[in-house]
Design an enzyme around this catalytic site. Structure first.
Site, short mmCIF file in Angstrom:
data_model
loop_
_atom_site.label_atom_id
_atom_site.label_comp_id
_atom_site.label_asym_id
_atom_site.label_seq_id
_atom_site.Cartn_x
_atom_site.Cartn_y
_atom_site.Cartn_z
CD GLU A 141 -5.63 0.28 -1.38
OE1 GLU A 141 -6.76 0.80 -1.27
OE2 GLU A 141 -4.89 0.08 -0.40
CD GLU B 99 -1.52 -0.80 3.62
OE1 GLU B 99 -2.02 0.17 4.21
OE2 GLU B 99 -2.17 -1.81 3.26
#
Length: 276
Positions: free
Chosen positions: A150, A155
């Site tokens: 990932e 974020e």
């Protein structure tokens, strides 16, 4: 005088010896000047079905998230040149919130290159927007997360306004083991102004940038195998707003802030090329 000459020679030699390692890491790599895959959102209605699919459901998504991801236009629409993903406080399936999670899998799968997303983020305690990448193929280990990797380009958790995070997750390095590799940076007016969130991905490294400034690089070490570096297979892009969850909900969810939007001006992918 002879001692001075020797000293200068040694300093020059050491400096020369230290340069090739830096140069070699990026030697032979550069990114195309024009994107080979992009969405400028110069249309209206639902996101372009030739480029985006929806991930649907209310199963917590492995993080005890509280939203139901839908394909409703109220949760993901294009207007005025922007993609708008909206998290809403409303009954949706069995969940108390609705949102959207767009994926490019099967329609935009990339191996190396530069990914740019110009976005304005939501705000408020309980919001958890992300611009990130997951493996498009199951090649390694248990053929699932985190074995196949990932890459988190951006974020943000609403209880820590203006701080954004970039991370990578692999079998060896992930947040479950508390070994994930990443960094964070303060972005001024992250929810009021657009910023460019970028990943530069080569066979040698993954670098995360904001507005052209790198703040995290994960280099491939010589001893790394797939457990440390699964980043040699295609990945696809994901755009979403989660609500609550193990991280986004650490300080609760403020229902008064909803609805909240992530606005995206464009998504661009520039392939990696070899210098000629």
């Amino acid at each position: 005088m002879r001692q001075k000459v020797i000293f200068i020679f040694l300093i020059t030699t050491l400096a020369a010896c230290s340069q090739p390692a830096v140069i070699a890491q990026n030697e032979g790599n550069f990114f195309a000047s024009t994107p080979s895959w992009q969405d400028e959102f110069n249309y209206s209605g639902k996101p372009d079905a030739a480029k985006w699919s929806y991930a649907l459901g209310e199963n917590g998504w492995g993080n005890n998230e509280l939203q139901n991801y839908t394909d409703e236009i109220g949760n993901a629409k294009v207007e005025n040149g922007h993609l708008i993903i909206t998290a809403i406080k409303e009954k949706s399936g069995k969940a108390e919130y609705s949102s959207a999670r767009l994926v490019s899998k099967g329609k935009g799968d990339f191996l190396y290159g530069k990914i740019e997303v110009k976005a304005k983020l939501p705000a408020g305690t309980g919001t958890w927007p992300a611009i990130w990448m997951l493996y498009s193929e199951n090649n390694y280990g248990n053929k699932s997360w985190p074995d196949n990797g990932e890459i988190d380009i951006m974020e943000h958790v609403g209880f820590d306004q203006n701080r954004v995070h970039g991370n990578v997750h692999t079998k060896a390095f992930n947040h479950v083991l508390k070994t994930n590799k990443g960094n964070n940076v303060i972005v001024d007016k992250a929810s009021e102004e657009f910023h460019i969130y970028t990943c530069e991905w080569t066979p040698e490294s993954v670098t995360i940038l904001v507005d052209g400034k790198a703040y995290f690089t994960f280099p491939k070490e010589a001893e790394y195998k797939w457990a440390e570096w699964p980043f040699d297979k295609p990945f696809h892009l994901i755009l979403n707003i989660a609500v609550g969850g193990n991280w986004g909900g650490q300080k609760g969810v403020d229902d008064s802030v909803f609805p909240q939007k992530m606005e995206i001006d464009y998504v661009r992918y520039y392939p990696l090329s070899e210098k000629k």
